[in-house]
Design an enzyme around this catalytic site. Structure first.
Site, PDB file in Angstrom:
ATOM      1  N   ASP A  99      81.769  61.557   3.358  1.00 30.20           N
ATOM      2  CA  ASP A  99      81.593  62.037   4.728  1.00 30.20           C
ATOM      3  C   ASP A  99      82.527  61.297   5.677  1.00 30.20           C
ATOM      4  OD1 ASP A  99      80.048  59.754   4.124  1.00 30.20           O
ATOM      5  OD2 ASP A  99      78.665  60.127   5.763  1.00 30.20           O
ATOM      6  N   GLU A 175      77.300  57.947   3.871  1.00 29.78           N
ATOM      7  CA  GLU A 175      77.467  56.556   4.297  1.00 29.78           C
ATOM      8  C   GLU A 175      77.518  56.454   5.817  1.00 29.78           C
ATOM      9  OE1 GLU A 175      79.790  52.741   5.141  1.00 29.78           O
ATOM     10  OE2 GLU A 175      80.047  54.809   5.823  1.00 29.78           O
TER      11      GLU A 175
END
Length: 466
Positions: A99, A175
């Protein structure tokens, strides 16, 4: 420049000059650049990592690394592959996140947070090479470092260098975030629990060491902050506007929104003292915890007429390794009580502690990165800037589970293809140094020192020394 590391132990496996040259020759800068741009240009904001995960899976499968998908949900999998494991060498896990920092891309939400020109910035979800440097947030954070360790594994394999220990290659969602808060409920809003946490707990991995591959300007730290998000609710009374007699002082107003000014100043004063009093200094890095109000909510804009009885502030607080949530909660509550803010309530909506590796146990990994850095950059490894040890990075996941872990990688801002080549070589040399080279018989080419816990790691004496 930050200081380097001293009194490091010798590497468990010494990489020869012939091996270094072979690995360096196997790194193709054009392939590295092309792969980084392909992966970087896949739109992969938090909660939408599937396409980027598929790319990494297909790349690993095509290169013969036999990847697996391991996820809490099929839409947000971790990708895990293994190389080596032919002998009894130590295992090393590389991790990076799929991400990328970005707006939510929900126009109604983003309009409450970003200016239009900020939303129009193409670097949120596009990457390109310009004037010899990569542009675009996906490459710098964090798919560029991910490509580097993937290419490092390919370089080892291309050279015919098999590893005695296992090298784990992992790419994880979540994350950066998000976090389930208020109406954002359910597994779809989970971040870290379904990412590297999930890969470690359910991914079939057993690393001796771990490296979170992220931009660190070629520095290294084994320290990371966690964070908490406190909701501070101010309570008051809803009064029908035509009946309201406005007081002279905002603090006397029945609508708690009018007390926001005093509350904001109180949080700023507390935050400045907290930041100054809780700096964490260690040989592995300095963590400077910071605080900031991330959001303010109160009332319903279209249901006006009587003000509101509740307004809330959301305060982000960094948590260095030596600070625990209970002491922070009490300190904040005590400070706000003394400010006479009226009726209020504090609740931690998110809690993630910070961690640091044990200095002695992480030393062999640091020595391997140091040797690889010297061979690649011609200078010793440096301690990373405090900003990189003052944030969450996924080496926290391993340090909290007693797996010595660090974060290290190429320059965070405007990395070049040459930076990526150097980082790839450092990751490859580190893996070979930690895992050792497998011999044709499945052992190691070089004698390895006794395991850190002694000849018999299950002996009474070894257990006592732990």
């Amino acid at each position: 420049m930050n200081k380097g590391f001293e009194n490091l132990p010798p590497a468990d496996y010494t990489v020869s000059e012939a091996e270094r040259q072979a690995i360096a020759a196997a790194i193709d800068v054009d392939e590295l650049t092309r792969t980084a741009l392909e992966l970087g240009n896949i739109d992969s904001p938090s909660m939408q990592e599937a396409s980027a995960a598929d790319y990494v899976y297909e790349w690993l499968d095509r290169e013969g690394f036999r990847p697996r998908k391991v996820g809490a949900t099929p839409e947000r999998p971790n990708i895990i592959a293994t190389y080596g494991g032919r002998g009894d060498g130590k295992s090393l896990l590389y991790t990076a996140h799929l991400d990328t920092e970005s707006p939510t891309w929900d126009p109604d939400l983003d309009a409450q947070k970003f200016r239009p020109e900020t939303l129009a910035n193409p670097e949120w979800n596009r990457c390109w090479l310009q004037d010899g440097a990569f542009h675009g947030y996906p490459i710098s954070n964090d798919r560029g470092p991910m490509v580097c360790f993937l290419m490092a594994a390919k370089a080892l394999k291309s050279c015919g260098i098999d590893l005695s220990g296992r090298l784990y290659l992992t790419a994880s969602p979540g994350e950066i975030g998000p976090e389930p808060i208020e109406e954002a409920r359910g597994v779809q809003y989970m971040g870290k629990e379904i990412g590297t946490h999930y890969a470690f707990y359910h991914g079939g991995v057993s690393p001796d060491y771990a490296i979170a591959a992220e931009g660190c300007d070629f520095g290294l730290t084994w320290v990371a902050c966690g964070y908490a998000v406190f909701r501070v609710q101010l309570f008051g009374e809803g009064v029908f506007t035509p009946l309201l007699d406005s007081p002279e002082r905002a603090s006397d107003h029945p609508n708690p929104i009018y007390r926001l000014g005093d509350a904001v100043q109180a949080l700023l004063d507390w935050g400045r003292a907290y930041e100054a009093d809780n700096v964490y200094v260690s040989p592995g890095g300095t963590a400077r915890p910071k605080t900031q109000i991330s959001s303010v909510r109160g009332g319903v804009p279209y249901a006006f007429g009587a003000g509101t009885e509740i307004c809330s502030l959301y305060l982000e607080v960094g948590l260095p390794p030596h600070v625990e949530i209970g002491q922070v909660h009490r300190s904040l509550e005590r400070h706000l009580r003394a400010q006479k803010l009226g009726e209020f309530e504090i609740e931690p909506m998110v809690v993630r502690h910070g961690f640091a590796a044990d200095e002695a146990r992480v030393a062999p990994l640091v020595a391997a990165v140091d040797a690889a850095t010297r061979d690649t950059l011609g200078e010793p490894l440096q301690l990373a800037h405090p900003v990189y040890s003052s944030m969450w990075r996924d080496h926290n996941v391993f340090n909290m589970n007693r797996i010595p872990a660090v974060t290290t990688g190429f320059p965070r801002w405007r990395p070049t293809p040459d930076d990526m080549v150097k980082s790839t070589l450092i990751y490859a040399l580190t893996a070979l140094s930690v895992c050792g080279r497998a011999s044709e018989s499945g052992g190691r080419d070089a004698l390895r020192k006794t395991d850190v816990y002694g000849e018999n790691p299950f002996s009474k004496e070894a257990h006592a020394e732990r």
